[in-house]
Design an enzyme around this catalytic site. Structure first.
Site, mmCIF file in Angstrom:
data_model
loop_
_atom_site.group_PDB
_atom_site.id
_atom_site.type_symbol
_atom_site.label_atom_id
_atom_site.label_comp_id
_atom_site.label_asym_id
_atom_site.label_seq_id
_atom_site.Cartn_x
_atom_site.Cartn_y
_atom_site.Cartn_z
ATOM 1 N N ARG A 234 12.358 69.335 -14.268
ATOM 2 C CA ARG A 234 12.322 68.462 -15.555
ATOM 3 C C ARG A 234 13.530 67.452 -15.575
ATOM 4 N NH1 ARG A 234 8.148 70.428 -16.243
ATOM 5 N NH2 ARG A 234 7.333 71.678 -17.739
ATOM 6 N N GLU A 263 10.156 61.041 -20.666
ATOM 7 C CA GLU A 263 8.971 60.796 -20.083
ATOM 8 C C GLU A 263 7.801 60.621 -21.030
ATOM 9 O OE1 GLU A 263 9.058 63.614 -16.892
ATOM 10 O OE2 GLU A 263 7.206 64.284 -17.784
ATOM 11 N N HIS A 281 5.027 62.324 -12.730
ATOM 12 C CA HIS A 281 4.960 63.709 -13.313
ATOM 13 C C HIS A 281 3.533 64.169 -12.674
ATOM 14 C CE1 HIS A 281 6.058 67.115 -16.010
ATOM 15 N NE2 HIS A 281 5.532 67.725 -15.066
HETATM 16 C C1 8YV Z 1 2.697 69.850 -16.645
HETATM 17 C C2 8YV Z 1 4.500 70.897 -15.387
HETATM 18 O O1 8YV Z 1 2.096 71.173 -16.907
HETATM 19 O O2 8YV Z 1 3.615 73.035 -15.019
HETATM 20 C C3 8YV Z 1 4.436 72.332 -15.380
HETATM 21 O O3 8YV Z 1 5.742 72.718 -16.114
HETATM 22 O O4 8YV Z 1 5.629 70.390 -15.551
HETATM 23 C C4 8YV Z 1 3.185 70.253 -15.307
HETATM 24 O O5 8YV Z 1 2.425 70.902 -14.290
HETATM 25 C C5 8YV Z 1 1.658 68.808 -16.585
HETATM 26 O O6 8YV Z 1 2.221 67.556 -16.831
HETATM 27 C C6 8YV Z 1 0.534 69.022 -17.561
HETATM 28 O O7 8YV Z 1 0.959 68.877 -18.743
#
Ligand code: 8YV
Length: 315
Positions: A234, A263, A281
């Site tokens: 993150r 983001e 991402h």
């Molecule tokens: C997001 C992610 O979920 O799994 C996570 O923690 O950051 C990603 O896989 C993806 O951007 C879908 O919202």
């Protein structure tokens, strides 16, 4: 038979929307703010939320849904959801661990190699005709054989380490406790000591308040002017201001980032940095993995509605 009412929040394509609609009466929203705009009868009936957004989902939003029993998150990271508020209201929370480890680790490992070997600028060198007009590119930095520090050796961190070990890298890691790892991997109880010991840092921490700014200005300085940081966790896990300053001044050689504060509206200073590889991402963004994440999200909701044990509960 009346289908249970599900609120699906975030951008759901047919691949997920169609199976959701086969099992539930679904209201599709883009953000938690829109819960308040639903008719009273929908809010009173809602049993489940399928969550795919990154905006905060807090207790005030949960209070609009008196019959809500589960928030099923699409993603392993659930830092957007106020889990304490959910628990206080008896609402279960699930996530999608495991199914995305390989994809995220693939991206992390290739980002490090790509940044060392300048693959994106090298591609531009060809496309812009610079190769023909100016000749060979400046030399890059060797990746194989380097010392890499994994910050957070959870499921994803371990997959990243395994991949980078295959690139003959010396593996160092920092986590809350030492793990059962192959001989020769070095545990650092202290994150700063890890940064001092390695050439590259790969950040694979969970997000949330406990890891806010975990990769500190001090750690970035300790990594040094030849250091490279990769982040697939993150944006919040790194002191972003300190990292930008270090990249601007040459106190850090490079960064490869899949995640950012705020983001997709990232700090515009990143865009001017030619020593940063920037990705939108995409760690888990393959057709196969996103299908598996969607399926696990729906399986958790189905289990809850059937009164069965949840597959991957957070609380
Ligand atoms: C997001 C992610 O979920 O799994 C996570 O923690 O950051 C990603 O896989 C993806 O951007 C879908 O919202």
């Amino acid at each position: 038979m009346t289908l249970p009412l599900l609120i699906a929040i975030g951008g759901y394509a047919d691949v997920d929307a169609v199976p959701m609609q086969a099992a539930c009466d679904v209201r599709f929203l883009m953000s938690p703010d829109e819960i308040a705009t639903l008719p009273d009868s929908d809010r009173a009936a809602a049993r489940a939320i399928a969550y795919k957004a990154h905006a905060p989902l807090n207790g005030a939003a949960m209070d609009l849904l008196p019959e809500l029993g589960i928030i099923s998150n699409y993603g392993v990271g659930y830092d957007a959801i106020d889990v304490d508020a959910a628990q206080a209201r008896g609402i279960r929370v699930t996530n999608t661990p495991g199914v995305l480890n390989d994809d995220v680790a693939d991206i992390a490992a290739t980002m490090l190699i790509a940044q060392c070997r300048q693959m994106v600028p090298a591609s531009d060198w060809v496309r812009t005709g610079t190769w023909a007009s100016e000749g060979a590119m400046p030399l890059a930095r060797k990746a194989s054989g380097g010392k890499v520090g994994i910050v957070g050796l959870g499921r994803i961190g371990r997959e990243i380490a395994d991949r980078l070990a295959a690139f003959k890298m010396e593996i160092h890691y920092h986590s809350r406790s030492a793990k059962d790892v192959p001989a020769g991997w070095t545990y650092h109880a202290d994150a700063l000591a890890l940064a001092e010991a390695v050439d590259f840092l790969v950040v694979a921490l969970v997000g949330g308040p406990e890891t806010q700014g975990y990769v500190s200005a001090e750690m970035i300085a300790a990594l040094g002017a030849d250091g490279i940081i990769v982040n697939i966790s993150r944006g919040s896990t790194i002191d972003e201001e300190a990292m930008i300053l270090a990249l601007q001044t040459g106190a850090l050689r490079g960064a490869a980032l899949d995640v950012f504060m705020g983001e997709p509206d990232i700090d515009p200073r990143f865009l001017a940095l030619d020593n940063a590889l920037l990705l939108p991402h995409i760690g888990s963004a393959t057709t196969e993995t996103r299908a598996a994440m969607g399926a696990l999200q729906r399986q958790n909701i189905a289990a809850f509605l059937a009164g069965d044990p949840l597959l991957t509960p957070v609380v």
